[in-house]
Design a protein around this motif. Structure first.
Motif, PDB file in Angstrom:
ATOM      1  N   GLN A  34      40.320 -13.066   5.318  1.00 30.24           N
ATOM      2  CA  GLN A  34      39.053 -12.939   6.034  1.00 30.24           C
ATOM      3  C   GLN A  34      37.992 -12.334   5.125  1.00 30.24           C
ATOM      4  N   PRO A  35      36.752 -12.846   5.179  1.00 37.24           N
ATOM      5  CA  PRO A  35      35.680 -12.320   4.320  1.00 37.24           C
ATOM      6  C   PRO A  35      35.475 -10.822   4.528  1.00 37.24           C
ATOM      7  N   ASN A  36      34.945 -10.178   3.505  1.00 30.90           N
ATOM      8  CA  ASN A  36      34.732  -8.726   3.573  1.00 30.90           C
ATOM      9  C   ASN A  36      33.807  -8.326   4.716  1.00 30.90           C
ATOM     10  N   GLY A  37      32.851  -9.174   5.065  1.00 32.87           N
ATOM     11  CA  GLY A  37      31.889  -8.813   6.100  1.00 32.87           C
ATOM     12  C   GLY A  37      31.124  -7.570   5.698  1.00 32.87           C
ATOM     13  N   ASP A  38      30.735  -6.755   6.681  1.00 33.45           N
ATOM     14  CA  ASP A  38      30.155  -5.478   6.274  1.00 33.45           C
ATOM     15  C   ASP A  38      31.307  -4.505   6.029  1.00 33.45           C
ATOM     16  N   PHE A  39      30.971  -3.280   5.642  1.00 33.55           N
ATOM     17  CA  PHE A  39      32.021  -2.343   5.236  1.00 33.55           C
ATOM     18  C   PHE A  39      33.010  -2.072   6.377  1.00 33.55           C
ATOM     19  N   ALA A  40      32.544  -2.054   7.596  1.00 33.36           N
ATOM     20  CA  ALA A  40      33.435  -1.805   8.729  1.00 33.36           C
ATOM     21  C   ALA A  40      34.508  -2.893   8.840  1.00 33.36           C
ATOM     22  N   HIS A  41      34.137  -4.155   8.571  1.00 35.46           N
ATOM     23  CA  HIS A  41      35.120  -5.228   8.620  1.00 35.46           C
ATOM     24  C   HIS A  41      36.195  -5.043   7.539  1.00 35.46           C
ATOM     25  N   THR A  42      35.773  -4.630   6.364  1.00 38.27           N
ATOM     26  CA  THR A  42      36.744  -4.383   5.297  1.00 38.27           C
ATOM     27  C   THR A  42      37.701  -3.265   5.681  1.00 38.27           C
ATOM     28  N   ILE A  43      37.176  -2.205   6.288  1.00 43.84           N
ATOM     29  CA  ILE A  43      38.032  -1.081   6.675  1.00 43.84           C
ATOM     30  C   ILE A  43      38.979  -1.478   7.804  1.00 43.84           C
ATOM     31  N   GLY A  76      31.377   8.630  13.862  1.00 46.28           N
ATOM     32  CA  GLY A  76      30.145   8.934  13.145  1.00 46.28           C
ATOM     33  C   GLY A  76      28.914   8.757  14.007  1.00 46.28           C
ATOM     34  N   THR A  77      28.003   7.946  13.535  1.00 46.08           N
ATOM     35  CA  THR A  77      26.771   7.703  14.288  1.00 46.08           C
ATOM     36  C   THR A  77      26.999   6.612  15.331  1.00 46.08           C
ATOM     37  N   GLU A  78      26.029   6.439  16.190  1.00 50.00           N
ATOM     38  CA  GLU A  78      26.124   5.355  17.181  1.00 50.00           C
ATOM     39  C   GLU A  78      26.214   3.998  16.484  1.00 50.00           C
ATOM     40  N   GLU A  79      25.461   3.874  15.378  1.00 51.58           N
ATOM     41  CA  GLU A  79      25.464   2.622  14.630  1.00 51.58           C
ATOM     42  C   GLU A  79      26.834   2.362  13.993  1.00 51.58           C
ATOM     43  N   SER A  80      27.398   3.366  13.314  1.00 55.03           N
ATOM     44  CA  SER A  80      28.686   3.167  12.638  1.00 55.03           C
ATOM     45  C   SER A  80      29.802   2.936  13.655  1.00 55.03           C
ATOM     46  N   HIS A  81      29.730   3.645  14.792  1.00 54.38           N
ATOM     47  CA  HIS A  81      30.729   3.456  15.846  1.00 54.38           C
ATOM     48  C   HIS A  81      30.695   2.019  16.367  1.00 54.38           C
ATOM     49  N   GLY A  82      29.493   1.541  16.639  1.00 50.85           N
ATOM     50  CA  GLY A  82      29.376   0.184  17.174  1.00 50.85           C
ATOM     51  C   GLY A  82      29.861  -0.879  16.208  1.00 50.85           C
ATOM     52  N   ARG A  83      29.545  -0.712  14.929  1.00 52.51           N
ATOM     53  CA  ARG A  83      29.960  -1.723  13.953  1.00 52.51           C
ATOM     54  C   ARG A  83      31.468  -1.665  13.703  1.00 52.51           C
ATOM     55  N   MET A  84      32.041  -0.466  13.752  1.00 52.91           N
ATOM     56  CA  MET A  84      33.495  -0.344  13.564  1.00 52.91           C
ATOM     57  C   MET A  84      34.232  -0.952  14.758  1.00 52.91           C
TER      58      MET A  84
END
Length: 240
Positions: free
Chosen positions: A82-91, A143-151
């Motif tokens: 699967q592509p790396n996507g953003d950092f959350a996808h990689t994690i 973390g933040t609302e943004e990081s939580h949502g993307r994770m």
């Protein structure tokens, strides 16, 4: 030690997992969010490449297997391609795969089979990979609302590829499904501590549509293989 056909089958599957994920992580070089993370992802990629070299050598010529096979001849899990996507996808991809791989190598290291030696060494490396993914999952999820949502989005998006990890593999010496309860407990535990909801969707839909272990891959895999093999195919027999 005589390498049997079944051993080659298992070596190819596990070797392709490590090779393909190593290449995906290598794509972060020069693009990681922070310098320290670039070093960490590079080290994980090198660990996986080392595992891939040993495993593919058990299945045949490592260079030929890595650089001269067509897409349908690869036997890796669809998750690792699967592509790396953003950092959350990689994690999220790292959390799912490294948890599985740590359980797998711990089990293989406890046997007297052909993979015991490799697994005894690799399980220590993979313990670091799993810890790295776990720590980042906690940071992003809590973390933040943004990081939580993307994770959360990343964990949900990749969930459907996780069922394939527990399908039978000839030559492995045991059924990977035996690892599934411990995997679920571990992953759900990390997600819970990160304040993330464990995805509830199907974990088998992806491989019903196309199984990586059977040579059926997702759309982005062909482009990845073309890039990975470009230099070797353009300059056959070249050396530094």
């Amino acid at each position: 030690m005589t390498t049997t056909t079944h051993t080659r089958t298992a070596a190819l599957a596990l070797g392709d997992d490590a090779l393909v994920l190593s290449h995906r992580l290598g794509e972060w070089m020069g693009h990681a969010p922070v310098l320290e993370e670039e070093v960490a992802l590079g080290n994980i990629a090198l660990d996986l490449l080392g595992q891939a070299r040993i495993l593919l050598s058990m299945a045949g010529d490592e260079d030929e297997l890595a650089y001269l096979r067509e897409e349908r001849a690869f036997r890796n899990l669809q998750l690792v391609e699967q592509p790396n996507g953003d950092f959350a996808h990689t994690i999220a991809r790292q959390l799912y795969f490294s948890t599985y791989q740590h359980l797998l190598y711990a089990r293989l290291a406890a046997t007297e089979g052909p993979f015991a030696g490799l697994a005894a060494k690799a399980v220590k490396e993979v313990a670091y990979h799993r810890d790295h993914a776990e720590q980042w999952t906690l940071r992003l999820g809590d973390g933040t609302e943004e990081s939580h949502g993307r994770m959360q989005l990343a964990c949900t998006a990749l969930w459907r590829f996780t069922g394939e990890m527990f399908r039978p593999v000839d030559g492995l010496g045991f059924a990977p499904s035996e690892l599934e309860p411990a995997w679920l407990e571990s992953v759900r535990g990390v997600l819970g501590r990160a304040g993330l909801a464990a995805p509830e969707g199907s974990r088998t839909g992806a491989w019903r549509a196309g199984a990586g272990r059977e040579g059926l891959h997702t759309e982005s895999f062909g482009r990845m293989i073309a890039e990975m093999q470009h230099l070797h195919r353009s300059h056959p027999g070249a050396s530094w």
